[in-house]
Scaffold this active site. Sequence first.
Site, PDB file in Angstrom:
ATOM      1  N   THR A  11     -44.966  13.453 -27.768  1.00  0.00           N
ATOM      2  CA  THR A  11     -45.668  12.800 -28.874  1.00  0.00           C
ATOM      3  C   THR A  11     -44.918  12.942 -30.201  1.00  0.00           C
ATOM      4  O   THR A  11     -44.745  11.957 -30.928  1.00  0.00           O
ATOM      5  CB  THR A  11     -47.091  13.408 -29.021  1.00  0.00           C
ATOM      6  OG1 THR A  11     -47.766  13.226 -27.781  1.00  0.00           O
ATOM      7  CG2 THR A  11     -47.879  12.735 -30.128  1.00  0.00           C
ATOM      8  N   CYS A 140     -50.668  19.233 -37.764  1.00  0.00           N
ATOM      9  CA  CYS A 140     -51.196  18.020 -38.397  1.00  0.00           C
ATOM     10  C   CYS A 140     -52.369  18.322 -39.317  1.00  0.00           C
ATOM     11  O   CYS A 140     -52.429  17.830 -40.444  1.00  0.00           O
ATOM     12  CB  CYS A 140     -51.593  17.009 -37.330  1.00  0.00           C
ATOM     13  SG  CYS A 140     -52.753  17.645 -36.110  1.00  0.00           S
ATOM     14  N   ASN A 141     -53.313  19.144 -38.838  1.00  0.00           N
ATOM     15  CA  ASN A 141     -54.485  19.454 -39.663  1.00  0.00           C
ATOM     16  C   ASN A 141     -54.111  20.273 -40.887  1.00  0.00           C
ATOM     17  O   ASN A 141     -54.616  20.026 -41.991  1.00  0.00           O
ATOM     18  CB  ASN A 141     -55.535  20.212 -38.836  1.00  0.00           C
ATOM     19  CG  ASN A 141     -56.403  19.267 -38.019  1.00  0.00           C
ATOM     20  OD1 ASN A 141     -56.858  18.249 -38.536  1.00  0.00           O
ATOM     21  ND2 ASN A 141     -56.613  19.587 -36.762  1.00  0.00           N
ATOM     22  N   HIS A 193     -56.849  27.020 -39.006  1.00  0.00           N
ATOM     23  CA  HIS A 193     -56.277  26.125 -40.015  1.00  0.00           C
ATOM     24  C   HIS A 193     -56.299  26.726 -41.417  1.00  0.00           C
ATOM     25  O   HIS A 193     -55.353  26.541 -42.183  1.00  0.00           O
ATOM     26  CB  HIS A 193     -57.027  24.789 -39.992  1.00  0.00           C
ATOM     27  CG  HIS A 193     -57.216  24.261 -38.601  1.00  0.00           C
ATOM     28  ND1 HIS A 193     -58.327  24.582 -37.836  1.00  0.00           N
ATOM     29  CD2 HIS A 193     -56.431  23.477 -37.826  1.00  0.00           C
ATOM     30  CE1 HIS A 193     -58.225  24.004 -36.643  1.00  0.00           C
ATOM     31  NE2 HIS A 193     -57.085  23.326 -36.608  1.00  0.00           N
ATOM     32  N   HIS A 219     -58.154  13.129 -36.506  1.00  0.00           N
ATOM     33  CA  HIS A 219     -59.016  14.217 -36.940  1.00  0.00           C
ATOM     34  C   HIS A 219     -59.725  13.782 -38.223  1.00  0.00           C
ATOM     35  O   HIS A 219     -59.225  12.942 -38.966  1.00  0.00           O
ATOM     36  CB  HIS A 219     -58.198  15.467 -37.282  1.00  0.00           C
ATOM     37  CG  HIS A 219     -57.438  16.055 -36.144  1.00  0.00           C
ATOM     38  ND1 HIS A 219     -58.037  16.660 -35.073  1.00  0.00           N
ATOM     39  CD2 HIS A 219     -56.102  16.161 -35.921  1.00  0.00           C
ATOM     40  CE1 HIS A 219     -57.105  17.121 -34.250  1.00  0.00           C
ATOM     41  NE2 HIS A 219     -55.927  16.825 -34.739  1.00  0.00           N
ATOM     42  N   GLN A 300     -53.139  12.593 -36.079  1.00  0.00           N
ATOM     43  CA  GLN A 300     -52.541  13.825 -35.546  1.00  0.00           C
ATOM     44  C   GLN A 300     -51.148  13.620 -34.981  1.00  0.00           C
ATOM     45  O   GLN A 300     -50.356  14.549 -34.916  1.00  0.00           O
ATOM     46  CB  GLN A 300     -53.462  14.415 -34.466  1.00  0.00           C
ATOM     47  CG  GLN A 300     -53.483  13.656 -33.129  1.00  0.00           C
ATOM     48  CD  GLN A 300     -54.452  12.484 -33.106  1.00  0.00           C
ATOM     49  OE1 GLN A 300     -55.123  12.203 -34.105  1.00  0.00           O
ATOM     50  NE2 GLN A 300     -54.535  11.788 -31.989  1.00  0.00           N
TER      51      GLN A 300
END
Lengths: 335, 335
Positions: A11, A140-141, A193, A219, A300
């Site tokens: 990905t 990503c978050n 996170h 997200h 994401q």
Amino acid sequence: MIKIGIVGYGTIGKRVADAVLLQDDMQLMGITANSFNYKISLAYKKKIPVFNLKNNINDFKAHGIELAGNINDLIKQSDIIVDCSPKPYGKENKERYYLPLKKKAIFQGGEKKDVADISFVAQCNYNDSIGKDYIRVVSCNTTGLSRTLNALDREFGVVRARATLIRRAADPGDVKKGPLNSIIPSFELPSHHGPDVRTVLYGMEVFTTAVVVPTTLMHMHNLNVVLKKKAEVEEVVNLFKRTERVKVIPKNQKIDSTAQIMEYAKDLHRIRGDIMEICVWEQGIGNYNGELFFPQAVHQEADVIPENIDAIRAAMGFKDAVKSIKKTNNSLGIN
Amino acid sequence: MIKIGIVGYGTIGKRVADAVLLQDDMQLMGITANSFNYKISLAYKKKIPVFNLKNNINDFKAHGIELAGNINDLIKQSDIIVDCSPKPYGKENKERYYLPLKKKAIFQGGEKKDVADISFVAQCNYNDSIGKDYIRVVSCNTTGLSRTLNALDREFGVVRARATLIRRAADPGDVKKGPLNSIIPSFELPSHHGPDVRTVLYGMEVFTTAVVVPTTLMHMHNLNVVLKKKAEVEEVVNLFKRTERVKVIPKNQKIDSTAQIMEYAKDLHRIRGDIMEICVWEQGIGNYNGELFFPQAVHQEADVIPENIDAIRAAMGFKDAVKSIKKTNNSLGIN
């Protein structure tokens, strides 16, 4: 020209490869592959050299792919490796390959922070990362939280930030994961996170909780931030409008959900329908009793891609953060 | 015996009917139906009198159902009506039927608060509701927030409560609604749930935001509460354990999601697999910097059912809140 090898072509790896190909100061030396799949075939057709990670040459030969060598060959030809392996293989690869071969590397946010000398979000701490051998692009978050909280902190000062993360369950192509019809709370307090944001926004008072929900698209974060200086909604909107890699979704556009943002990205003809910016819905920004509330969405699969490009430049000693960010944005169609 | 008529026989109406049938101080005089469907057929087989709302006698006749009369007949035979119509028909019915016929009525939380003299959650404000002609049982989410916040407020004092509601998109039998693969933020600030909590917990400092996610099973709330008195996690667990209509889901039971709670309710042989208690995951309760965090799940189809039963008693002048709550709980298998 910076010579780049990419280890892991899933990905993130396939997206970093495409992004590297768009940089005029970078050369893609190749990718590694575990075993054959359609993605390797597409890369090969684009003349990207393929190096094998395991000793399964025949698997590739059977699919008409001539390997350019093995992972060691790729590493030796490259100035820096972008490791896009699933966790915890980044750490394993570092110990097995990058350290012995004295090669710089960029890691992804799935790895623990100690895999690298520094964790990285370009607009937060590029300058601290210049010349570092090992840089970890955060998840990503964490990238999403860091971009907007950094902007708010620089402009108004953040006293404390609280966020509920409503996490997509799996990526769109992942047919094995659940849940299909359930909400799964995280019992981690805070979810990882919050502490991870502090690896790039040092000392930020941030606490996160998380749930997983049955969607694959993006997200979402519901944020609640107490600021030092009072900020009107309009000031926040204007701040986010001029913040790099943040996109304000205006009112009355019928872009009122994560699915509609993804459709919008496709209509913009973004590669793969990716949206690399953190999307903040203007309509959802509001103040209450000195607390700022806003909802944001994170693609994401995509938001960390420009960070990987900037991290390469930082590691290689390119000293101008602003210039790197602008250059990356322009090349990737981020306005 | 309190004679009860139920207007509207959908998700809530059919459950209130079953609950009324289990009360030794109540008599179910009948239900109303708009048109024929399998639910009416099941009620008829249980000898529940069916009254028609519209003039479509032939529709019922064709399905072998002999009507007991029309809505006016039901109202005249009853001491009190539980209106379980979808919003805003409760208000319409009040003006058209209950006021002219001078009949007491209970309304559901989809109606605006001014439909009734008071909004109601038994353990919060039963005493204020005694003898009232029109009582509104608040919505499933408001009921869920009110039960746990009321307990915390009475024991420790609530300075402020913040909650993110992760809402199920539709009920399990609803095949027409979405989303299938998206997260939809609410742009209402606060979402209507916060102000609605204040209709039963007067003056509570509560602010809510909400998103809708693609699941049908339960709502989830992520709460963040600042308390006046410091509360250890164990004290909060013990408080919730002894709070009526709140269930603490213990650790290590493999009940770690909304889907697993619903499966658990079926294994308890609860009617329809309903769980009327607000479920708080013990493992998710934690303190950070003087803030209490906890996740709870709300079975949207079921948690207001015991409230409807208690609201009937309150409206009819039954003065002992504790006794009513215990009686209702025992009859419905809530421990």
